[in-house]
Design a protein around this motif. Sequence first.
Motif, PDB file in Angstrom:
ATOM      1  N   PRO B 149       0.802  -1.347  -0.031  1.00 46.56           N
ATOM      2  CA  PRO B 149      -0.025  -0.127  -0.064  1.00 46.56           C
ATOM      3  C   PRO B 149       1.000   1.152  -0.004  1.00 46.56           C
ATOM      4  CG  PRO B 149      -0.716  -1.576   1.777  1.00 46.56           C
ATOM      5  CD  PRO B 149       0.580  -2.005   1.280  1.00 46.56           C
ATOM      6  N   VAL B 150       0.441   2.183  -0.745  1.00 45.51           N
ATOM      7  CA  VAL B 150       0.832   3.586  -0.784  1.00 45.51           C
ATOM      8  C   VAL B 150      -0.004   4.783  -0.818  1.00 45.51           C
ATOM      9  CG1 VAL B 150       1.261   3.562  -3.165  1.00 45.51           C
ATOM     10  CG2 VAL B 150       2.884   4.790  -1.712  1.00 45.51           C
ATOM     11  N   PHE B 151       0.255   5.704   0.192  1.00 45.83           N
ATOM     12  CA  PHE B 151      -0.530   6.869  -0.038  1.00 45.83           C
ATOM     13  C   PHE B 151       0.139   8.044  -0.230  1.00 45.83           C
ATOM     14  CE2 PHE B 151      -2.453  10.250   2.260  1.00 45.83           C
ATOM     15  CZ  PHE B 151      -3.805  10.353   2.022  1.00 45.83           C
ATOM     16  N   SER B 152      -0.407   8.753  -0.779  1.00 48.03           N
ATOM     17  CA  SER B 152       0.089  10.091  -1.290  1.00 48.03           C
ATOM     18  C   SER B 152      -0.898  11.245  -1.247  1.00 48.03           C
ATOM     19  CB  SER B 152       0.585  10.029  -2.672  1.00 48.03           C
ATOM     20  OG  SER B 152       1.082  11.409  -3.221  1.00 48.03           O
ATOM     21  N   THR B 153      -0.402  12.379  -0.713  1.00 46.14           N
ATOM     22  CA  THR B 153      -1.243  13.833  -0.675  1.00 46.14           C
ATOM     23  C   THR B 153      -0.169  14.818  -1.516  1.00 46.14           C
ATOM     24  OG1 THR B 153      -2.137  13.438   1.226  1.00 46.14           O
ATOM     25  CG2 THR B 153      -2.369  15.508   0.336  1.00 46.14           C
ATOM     26  N   PHE B 154      -0.779  15.213  -2.703  1.00 43.78           N
ATOM     27  CA  PHE B 154      -0.040  16.305  -3.254  1.00 43.78           C
ATOM     28  C   PHE B 154      -0.785  17.597  -3.333  1.00 43.78           C
ATOM     29  CE2 PHE B 154       1.604  17.329  -7.679  1.00 43.78           C
ATOM     30  CZ  PHE B 154       2.648  18.325  -7.404  1.00 43.78           C
ATOM     31  N   VAL B 155      -0.229  18.554  -2.761  1.00 40.07           N
ATOM     32  CA  VAL B 155      -1.174  20.074  -2.730  1.00 40.07           C
ATOM     33  C   VAL B 155      -0.194  20.886  -3.797  1.00 40.07           C
ATOM     34  CG1 VAL B 155      -1.741  21.902  -1.339  1.00 40.07           C
ATOM     35  CG2 VAL B 155      -1.861  19.400  -0.415  1.00 40.07           C
ATOM     36  N   GLN B 156      -0.896  21.581  -4.618  1.00 38.84           N
ATOM     37  CA  GLN B 156      -0.322  22.576  -5.488  1.00 38.84           C
ATOM     38  C   GLN B 156      -1.144  23.925  -5.211  1.00 38.84           C
ATOM     39  OE1 GLN B 156      -2.395  20.247  -8.185  1.00 38.84           O
ATOM     40  NE2 GLN B 156      -1.213  18.757  -6.801  1.00 38.84           N
ATOM     41  N   GLU B 157      -0.515  24.866  -5.054  1.00 37.63           N
ATOM     42  CA  GLU B 157      -1.182  26.274  -4.970  1.00 37.63           C
ATOM     43  C   GLU B 157      -0.506  27.184  -6.010  1.00 37.63           C
ATOM     44  OE1 GLU B 157      -2.051  27.675  -0.879  1.00 37.63           O
ATOM     45  OE2 GLU B 157      -0.230  26.220  -0.427  1.00 37.63           O
ATOM     46  N   THR B 179      -3.365   4.724  -2.997  1.00 41.29           N
ATOM     47  CA  THR B 179      -4.440   6.072  -3.021  1.00 41.29           C
ATOM     48  C   THR B 179      -3.771   7.365  -3.007  1.00 41.29           C
ATOM     49  OG1 THR B 179      -5.291   4.448  -1.264  1.00 41.29           O
ATOM     50  CG2 THR B 179      -6.133   6.526  -0.915  1.00 41.29           C
ATOM     51  N   TYR B 180      -4.234   8.090  -3.942  1.00 42.22           N
ATOM     52  CA  TYR B 180      -3.690   9.234  -4.233  1.00 42.22           C
ATOM     53  C   TYR B 180      -4.747  10.388  -4.131  1.00 42.22           C
ATOM     54  CZ  TYR B 180      -0.668  12.259  -7.151  1.00 42.22           C
ATOM     55  OH  TYR B 180       0.051  13.047  -7.922  1.00 42.22           O
ATOM     56  N   VAL B 181      -4.321  11.395  -3.279  1.00 43.81           N
ATOM     57  CA  VAL B 181      -5.056  12.624  -2.963  1.00 43.81           C
ATOM     58  C   VAL B 181      -4.471  13.874  -3.759  1.00 43.81           C
ATOM     59  CG1 VAL B 181      -6.281  14.208  -1.597  1.00 43.81           C
ATOM     60  CG2 VAL B 181      -6.232  11.789  -0.950  1.00 43.81           C
ATOM     61  N   ASP B 182      -5.019  14.422  -4.746  1.00 40.80           N
ATOM     62  CA  ASP B 182      -4.658  15.694  -5.340  1.00 40.80           C
ATOM     63  C   ASP B 182      -5.122  16.669  -4.910  1.00 40.80           C
ATOM     64  OD1 ASP B 182      -2.246  16.234  -7.543  1.00 40.80           O
ATOM     65  OD2 ASP B 182      -4.135  17.136  -8.178  1.00 40.80           O
ATOM     66  N   GLN B 183      -4.693  17.821  -4.709  1.00 41.20           N
ATOM     67  CA  GLN B 183      -5.437  18.964  -4.294  1.00 41.20           C
ATOM     68  C   GLN B 183      -4.654  20.379  -5.021  1.00 41.20           C
ATOM     69  OE1 GLN B 183      -8.154  19.839  -1.946  1.00 41.20           O
ATOM     70  NE2 GLN B 183      -7.866  21.723  -3.134  1.00 41.20           N
ATOM     71  N   THR B 184      -5.500  20.721  -5.910  1.00 39.62           N
ATOM     72  CA  THR B 184      -5.138  21.816  -6.669  1.00 39.62           C
ATOM     73  C   THR B 184      -5.857  23.102  -6.656  1.00 39.62           C
ATOM     74  OG1 THR B 184      -4.489  20.417  -8.754  1.00 39.62           O
ATOM     75  CG2 THR B 184      -4.381  22.771  -9.207  1.00 39.62           C
ATOM     76  N   PHE B 185      -5.237  24.245  -6.000  1.00 35.37           N
ATOM     77  CA  PHE B 185      -5.506  25.369  -5.758  1.00 35.37           C
ATOM     78  C   PHE B 185      -5.182  26.554  -6.766  1.00 35.37           C
ATOM     79  CE2 PHE B 185      -5.813  23.908  -1.523  1.00 35.37           C
ATOM     80  CZ  PHE B 185      -7.118  24.259  -1.025  1.00 35.37           C
TER      81      PHE B 185
END
Lengths: 249, 379
Positions: B149-157, B179-185
């Motif tokens: 298992p691998v988890f990732s959060t990637f936040v971009q502003e 499981t990949y959580v991508d957050q783009t602002f």
Amino acid sequence: MLSINNLHARIGEKEILKGINLEIKPGEVHAIMGPNGSGKSTLASVLAGREDYEVTEGSVIFQGKDILELAPEERAAEGIFLAFQYPVEIPGVSTTNFLKSAVNEIRKYRGEEPMDAVQFLKMFKEKMAYVNIDQSLLSRALNEGFSGGEKKRNEIFQMAVLEPKLAILDETDSGLDIDALRIVAEGVNKLKGPDNATIVVTHYQRLLDYIVPDFVHVLYKGRIVKSGTKELALELEEKGYDWIKAEVD
Amino acid sequence: MSKELAIKSFQAVGFPTSKMEEWKYTSLKNLNEIDWSWEELNLSVASIDGLQICTLQDLLNHSTEFKAKWEGKDPILEQNPLFALNAAICENPLVLWIKEGIQIEDAVHLSVFLKQDKNTAFQSKMIVFLEKDSSFSIIESANSQGETPVFSTFVQEVFLAEGAQFKYVKEQNLSDSCTYVDQTFVYQDSNSQADTFTFSLNGGIIRNNLHFYINGEQVVSNLNGLYVPGANQLMDTHSVVDHRLPNSESNELYKGVLMGQSTGVFNGKIFVRKDAQKTNAFQSCRNVLASQKATMNTKPQLEIWADDVKCSHGTTTGQLNEESLFYMRSRGISLAAAKTLLLLAFAQEVIDTIPFEETRKSISEKIIAKIEASNDLVI
Ligand SMILES: Nc1ncnc2c1ncn2[C@@H]1O[C@H](COP(=O)(O)OP(=O)(O)OP(=O)(O)O)[C@@H](O)[C@H]1O
Ligand SMILES: [Mg+2]
């Protein structure tokens, strides 16, 4: 080549074909006429393998094979072609790409090598001349936004490319202008040969002036109630269907 | 907050579960069972002419404009435990700075690579600042390798000053145990244009959050996305387009091809604030269930406080057209090939939006391969 025996088919609870018998030999042209809703398109669809219709009785033997067992794509590969009364719009797929897939899948079925881009180009050019169809139409999404006449012309172009053994033309004449009718009919005639046969479904005698039938059949209430030669079409044109209906009902 | 403290306080609340409205269809509950090792994943890009790669502190020290934007932004990130943790862990975010008037033609490639061997929860962050009238593009690919298992959060502003132009292509090609959580602002000033292209090709769970703040006039925001989950994959898009000032335009074009037993989620919020008169906001999300076992959950949400606006949204979820399939088969095309042709034709519209030819070709090939491979399994 094709022999239909006591064919019954229904959709849901509704029986539409109620015992069709028809023999077609290589080289022949058969016209099927009949009032609206009598089952002409249903017969065409059943022959092409549409799964909405359930065949409840009878058999269809095509070149010695029971085709009722075959999937629509297998029937196409065996040489059956249906020109649709209402051709379907296929968004996003161009006529040329569509036909390339079709030709190569049929070749695969027959154990032949796939055609390459150069061969396609040459073949398409040649076949476009048959029905005088424009390149610009062929690169657009298949049938999408085509006029009624353009759709019909495109059906015959597809037929020219696929070179079927048995072509079933379901009201290909409707929607065509006078010149287009002649061009399309001439295209069909060019594709005719001693080894292939044509079923022409039509309401109008005019088409039969161009594509001259060996036999004319009248389909009514799911049965072929009268058969004759091309003179029968002339008689129908003049008198309508009432006299036949009276004989049957 | 220190890293240890941040991890502790995150563990107290845990991963989001379906009890939370925003995670209704995308529960990460199972991730609570795993003893994660939280690590920062440092990102880098090749340096090219016109691009300044620096630290956040540098940028804050040298640009009062950026400082004002940074300090004035919505505290939404800090309020979400997942992103608060990301912020605490990411000590060295990738910071890209494009100065006034600089036009960078070639796209920069960014790789997010997750190595799977010891239950790592990778945290990464990127900040992009485009000054007035600059232009810049990123082609990003997220990949992972391995079975654990691998988890990732990637936040971009991303901050776009007046007249800036930004293009952002994302290709997500991850393993089933990821499981990949991508957050783009995206924060946009007047006359700026931001285009995103999100392609979710593979991944156990992919959650894409996009949040656009339209803080100027004559702003254009284009959000394009295609997701093609198969097997048991889940792909979820949550978008927020927040029109705060008048005369701007946003377009969302999302499509999904759902195969196998996969699940898709689309939740698209459009806010048109009281001052945002003459806003044009369009949203379209269309989906094809290529398998009877696939499911799609859509929820468009329009909240409009201004009266002179043009907004439309449409979400559809359907199956392949039976008539079309019969027509194609009657020409000799097998059922599987007919389905593939129709699905690709459906996806093409979004693929065609990619402004970089090579990327468009390679993404297209991967989509073809995925659809072709799964077609045998379908139904
Ligand atoms: N899917 C269907 N569901 C119910 N009834 C159907 C369906 N398809 C065809 N029918 C019915 O079957 C009958 C025969 O239809 P068909 O289309 O074969 O007629 P046709 O002879 O081709 O008529 P036309 O000359 O108008 O083209 C009609 O009464 C029609 O309403
Ligand atoms: Mg008919």
